[in-house]
Design a protein around this motif. Sequence first.
Motif, PDB file in Angstrom:
ATOM      1  N   ARG A   4      -0.486   5.281   4.351  1.00 13.43           N
ATOM      2  CA  ARG A   4      -1.271   4.081   4.163  1.00 13.43           C
ATOM      3  C   ARG A   4      -1.061   3.236   5.289  1.00 13.43           C
ATOM      4  NH1 ARG A   4      -5.296   4.992   0.985  1.00 13.43           N
ATOM      5  NH2 ARG A   4      -4.575   5.603  -1.304  1.00 13.43           N
ATOM      6  N   ASN A  13       3.935   7.771   5.237  1.00 11.76           N
ATOM      7  CA  ASN A  13       3.046   7.121   4.557  1.00 11.76           C
ATOM      8  C   ASN A  13       1.485   7.568   4.973  1.00 11.76           C
ATOM      9  OD1 ASN A  13       2.026   4.323   3.053  1.00 11.76           O
ATOM     10  ND2 ASN A  13       3.723   4.046   2.389  1.00 11.76           N
ATOM     11  N   PRO A  51       0.092   7.006  -5.098  1.00  5.97           N
ATOM     12  CA  PRO A  51      -0.878   7.077  -3.710  1.00  5.97           C
ATOM     13  C   PRO A  51      -2.097   6.841  -4.154  1.00  5.97           C
ATOM     14  CG  PRO A  51       0.800   9.322  -3.918  1.00  5.97           C
ATOM     15  CD  PRO A  51       0.834   8.303  -4.928  1.00  5.97           C
ATOM     16  N   ARG A 102      -4.950   2.335  -5.695  1.00  8.46           N
ATOM     17  CA  ARG A 102      -4.770   1.431  -4.489  1.00  8.46           C
ATOM     18  C   ARG A 102      -5.032  -0.002  -4.587  1.00  8.46           C
ATOM     19  NH1 ARG A 102     -10.772   4.726  -2.012  1.00  8.46           N
ATOM     20  NH2 ARG A 102     -10.420   3.082  -0.716  1.00  8.46           N
ATOM     21  N   GLU A 156       0.423  -1.149   0.203  1.00  9.73           N
ATOM     22  CA  GLU A 156       0.134   0.009  -0.368  1.00  9.73           C
ATOM     23  C   GLU A 156       1.144   1.600   0.457  1.00  9.73           C
ATOM     24  OE1 GLU A 156      -3.813  -0.675   2.630  1.00  9.73           O
ATOM     25  OE2 GLU A 156      -2.590  -1.252   3.305  1.00  9.73           O
ATOM     26  N   GLY A 157       0.097   2.223  -1.102  1.00 15.98           N
ATOM     27  CA  GLY A 157       1.192   3.749  -1.058  1.00 15.98           C
ATOM     28  C   GLY A 157       2.067   3.602  -1.676  1.00 15.98           C
TER      29      GLY A 157
END
Length: 915
Positions: free
Chosen positions: A753, A751, A569, A572, A564-565
């Motif tokens: 996420r 981050n 960004p 997803r 994730e991330g």
Amino acid sequence: MSSVYTPPLLHTKICTGEQRRMSATVNNPFRHIVEPLDPKDPTQQFYNLSKLGDPRYERLPFSIRVLLESAVRNCDEFLVKSSDVESILNWKQTQTQTVEVPFRPARVILQDFTGVPAVVDFAAMRDAVMKLGGDPEKINPVCPADLVIDHSIQVDFNRKSDSLQKNQDLEFDRNRERFQFLKWGSKAFRNMRIIPPGSGIVHQVNLEYLARVVFNFDGYFYPDSLVGTDSHTTMIDGLGVLGWGVGGIEAEAVMLGQPISMVLPEVVGYKLSGTPNHFITSTDIVLTVTKHLRQVGVVGKFVEFFGPGVSQLSIADRATIANMCPEYGATAAFFPVDDVSVQYLEQTGRDAERLAYITKYLKAVSMFRDYNNVSQDPDFTRIVELDLTTVVPCCSGPKRPQDRIAVSEMKTDFESCLGAKQGFKGFQIPAEHHSTAVPFQFNDKEYILNHGSVVIAAITSCTNTSNPSVMLGAGLLAKKAIECGLSVKPYIKTSLSPGSGVVTYYLKESGVMDYLFQLGFEVVGYGCMTCIGNSGPLPEPVVEAITQGDLVASGVLSGNRNFEGRVHPNTRANYLASPPLVIAYAIAGTVRIDFETEPIGTNSEGRGVFLRDIWPTREEIQAVEREFVIPTMFKEVYEKIEKVNERWNSLVAPSDKLYPWDTNSTYIKSPPFFDGLTMDLPPPKSIHDAYVLLNLGDSVTTDHISPAGNIARNSSAARYLTSRGLSARDYNSYGSRRGNDAVMARGTFANIRLFNKFLNKQAPKTIHLPTEETLDVFDAAERYIQSGVPLVILAGKEYGSGSSRDWAAKGPFLQGIKAVLAESYERIHRSNLVGMGVIPLEYLSGDTADSLGLTGRERYTILIPEPLAPRMIVDVKLDTGKTFQVRMRFDTDVELAYFRHGGILNYMIRKMSRN
């Protein structure tokens, strides 16, 4: 063959005396097994392990034989002892006894994201040694170190014929300070070579050019082996060179002559049989192996491949499997050298003389493999098997590389992920929003984005770009797609970042490059780009549509990481796929497609075209590979690799032996790690009344801890850079600023996420417990530091998984974190924490934060007893009156020594200052 270019065996600046001491010591008790490889040339010798006369040797896994040879050759009864040799020979018993052995790899490899901080540390160590009255020029790499600049380039431009040049120009403009610093390092330090930007991806350059397979140095033959500051260093295992990723801090100690202290590993034998079907790619095989070995459980172990199925795999196929080793959690994924390995060396331009001694040496020491000869099969800790005929086309995602999905199930799997609870396989989108459609304008034409729409399609990363079969497969698929009238929507960010110039060479020569270009997959750079988050910006209308509809947009890439991330960004859902499948999903424009029943597009006559209509077979691909992937390509590319970049050649760097730090630089800064360091060794201190900075769950990656992507405009790092006079367009990425501790400390836990249980949502923030304020993590940590309060982190399983990122340990150290308490750790990250003097604590079996009733709002006192011992159990006392026990994950006596000194580098500075 004599005209074929051979890369230099050694660097021009050699610390000969030290290397000679490493190769053979006067006090070596095994000198009696030294003999010439060729009786006609007594000056070229080797340690003939077969002359040990020990029947246990022939039963050892081939990977363990490499460890044994290093121990025998380097045995001096000081750093490496006869008892260590016996421990390795007795592997069948010692593998389960947590026995510590030293290992001296033959070389070290770095890439620039992890290499810059290593050179910064070396420069700062020189300053520290001088302050302590020592000779600063003692700080030099002892074993050969190669640094490949490959992580700095971004996909700022694509879909244009000049994208490559524009991206490379922008890379140089952004990173001039870093590049000047690295060029200084290549001159100031002996035994360090820099491969300039634009040359390729570190692991592919390692495979095609830097790998020796067998060293021929200072009168001795011995196996090539290495450690690297990138977790995917394991890719070289596919060529029969034992190597794995270590933390940058640990690599620096190896460069300074320290052996790695490691626990003798178990070795899982992975038996391959059968022949893959005509439509299977090596990527499908590796994603299948990754999921399988994650399920088996190989964390901290070696995996060694054997069985007749191995001979069905090319070296590029084996290297692809070995590259993904960190994703299934093993330390190394080893394919012993065989005839196919030697053929690869010939194909990539190694000369006949080298091929001859490589084969002769490895056969002499029983390290040359015939995968069809079962009598050569060694003992393993356990054996698992895979029949290659069972492999089907697949991808992995949407958030982890081990979450394999058959391509036939991609549509249904994505749709189930949409509504599933937030997690590794869930986005928690309400059912009524699953068919959200957002129209937008791009280049004066209207398009529609939905959940699952592909907005990034990237053929990137050494995982696959080193493999001619999948790269040519992508090219042949592109050719057939164009001939059928198919195209890729113009708003999708497509890119091709080859792992070396050889890839471009054979794509052009085979005639498929033009078709790739027509679909938008032109070369945008030579480096690890989208795979590490250097994907560059998406078109603004695309970002607005994603934001407006709260869409789960998709990226599809041929890389090895999709946390994730990481990729972007705004994507997803990110899926790992073979290069041909990257193109297929780009043409389809969505991952919500069943290629079996739905056409990938329509031709000029309006008829549906299915993926099976344009998919090339293995036989088609192999025919093109045999014709166009030839030794002269490797010769032409690699004979000029160190001089081909004119901007690099013209860079002017300082000539001082001590680096002249520029206090105005926002890229290169003298770190505070050694401030106040004295020769006196401070006693270890218990941690009293610490607050919890973050309360985290499972699988927190080094991307969550220390992101490498763009610096968000509302972040602590951005505010710092703005205060130094920079505008947002000049922020660059976290990865490019790893030489500046002020940026990296502020980027730690930045981050977007990051899921913090204190907040119960994803955000780079935490609660400052004394005031109950929600702050950026760095800002909260700074308040605690100003109050003189120590900090700890609570975490779940697999803390620190992912890239071997030393700043994921350095950043928390600078934020005042004294200990991490987790259920389990990724191997490299735990080592990095130790290297920075941060205590890795592990719950006892059966305990978790939940089972112990920990909320994270307690204050923690961790009692450090004397004397300390490896893996000691210690008490944790809470201000609530509760007490429980945890294990200190200092696994060896050497790690305890590093902790006592406050970290590896402090230990080395004191040692160098005394000598």
